[in-house]
Design a protein around this motif. Structure first.
Motif, PDB file in Angstrom:
ATOM      1  N   GLU A 199       0.824  -1.211   0.000  1.00  0.00           N
ATOM      2  CA  GLU A 199       0.000   0.000   0.000  1.00  0.00           C
ATOM      3  C   GLU A 199       0.857   1.260   0.000  1.00  0.00           C
ATOM      4  O   GLU A 199       0.538   2.240  -0.679  1.00  0.00           O
ATOM      5  N   VAL A 200       1.953   1.240   0.759  1.00  0.00           N
ATOM      6  CA  VAL A 200       2.858   2.395   0.792  1.00  0.00           C
ATOM      7  C   VAL A 200       3.428   2.647  -0.597  1.00  0.00           C
ATOM      8  O   VAL A 200       3.482   3.792  -1.066  1.00  0.00           O
ATOM      9  N   LEU A 201       3.836   1.584  -1.270  1.00  0.00           N
ATOM     10  CA  LEU A 201       4.396   1.728  -2.614  1.00  0.00           C
ATOM     11  C   LEU A 201       3.356   2.287  -3.581  1.00  0.00           C
ATOM     12  O   LEU A 201       3.686   3.114  -4.438  1.00  0.00           O
ATOM     13  N   GLN A 202       2.105   1.873  -3.433  1.00  0.00           N
ATOM     14  CA  GLN A 202       1.038   2.401  -4.288  1.00  0.00           C
ATOM     15  C   GLN A 202       0.775   3.871  -4.007  1.00  0.00           C
ATOM     16  O   GLN A 202       0.615   4.671  -4.929  1.00  0.00           O
ATOM     17  N   ILE A 203       0.738   4.233  -2.730  1.00  0.00           N
ATOM     18  CA  ILE A 203       0.446   5.615  -2.345  1.00  0.00           C
ATOM     19  C   ILE A 203       1.562   6.560  -2.794  1.00  0.00           C
ATOM     20  O   ILE A 203       1.297   7.650  -3.286  1.00  0.00           O
ATOM     21  N   THR A 204       2.807   6.137  -2.596  1.00  0.00           N
ATOM     22  CA  THR A 204       3.946   7.016  -2.865  1.00  0.00           C
ATOM     23  C   THR A 204       4.424   6.965  -4.306  1.00  0.00           C
ATOM     24  O   THR A 204       5.002   7.928  -4.799  1.00  0.00           O
ATOM     25  N   GLY A 205       4.237   5.824  -4.955  1.00  0.00           N
ATOM     26  CA  GLY A 205       4.807   5.651  -6.282  1.00  0.00           C
ATOM     27  C   GLY A 205       6.284   5.289  -6.241  1.00  0.00           C
ATOM     28  O   GLY A 205       6.949   5.229  -7.275  1.00  0.00           O
ATOM     29  N   PHE A 206       6.816   5.043  -5.037  1.00  0.00           N
ATOM     30  CA  PHE A 206       8.222   4.664  -4.881  1.00  0.00           C
ATOM     31  C   PHE A 206       8.425   3.220  -5.318  1.00  0.00           C
ATOM     32  O   PHE A 206       7.517   2.399  -5.229  1.00  0.00           O
TER      33      PHE A 206
END
Length: 102
Positions: free
Chosen positions: A27-34
């Protein structure tokens, strides 16, 4: 989560949090695009909040902290300002429990 910059010349930031929720790395990767490596490098550099240990091999990220960090990036904070912001978020984790066990 809303991030405000103060009106005076200081670059102080105030965070208003509406909810505490733990999210996973995906989810963090989806939110940030990192990418995964960018996420870990930013955590190591101290400019993104680290994961919290949920027991065993599970970790999670505090959604409001991730949102606050993103607002800092959007606001154009420098690396040192981001480090200060993240340090404040980590300190807030500890102070949120003050008086809980009294």
């Amino acid at each position: 989560c809303i991030l405000f910059r103060s009106n005076n010349n200081q670059k102080a930031l105030t965070m208003i949090t509406t909810e505490q929720r733990i999210i996973n790395k995906k989810e963090v990767l989806q939110i940030t695009g990192f990418s995964k490596s960018t996420l870990y490098n930013r955590m190591i550099d101290g400019v993104f909040p680290p994961a919290v240990n949920l027991g065993g091999r599970r970790v999670g990220f505090v959604l409001s902290e991730c949102e606050t960090a993103l607002q800092g990036f959007i606001a154009g904070l420098s690396a040192s300002e981001m480090k200060n912001l993240v340090e404040g978020l980590i300190q807030k984790r500890k102070t949120n429990l003050e008086g809980f066990y009294d």
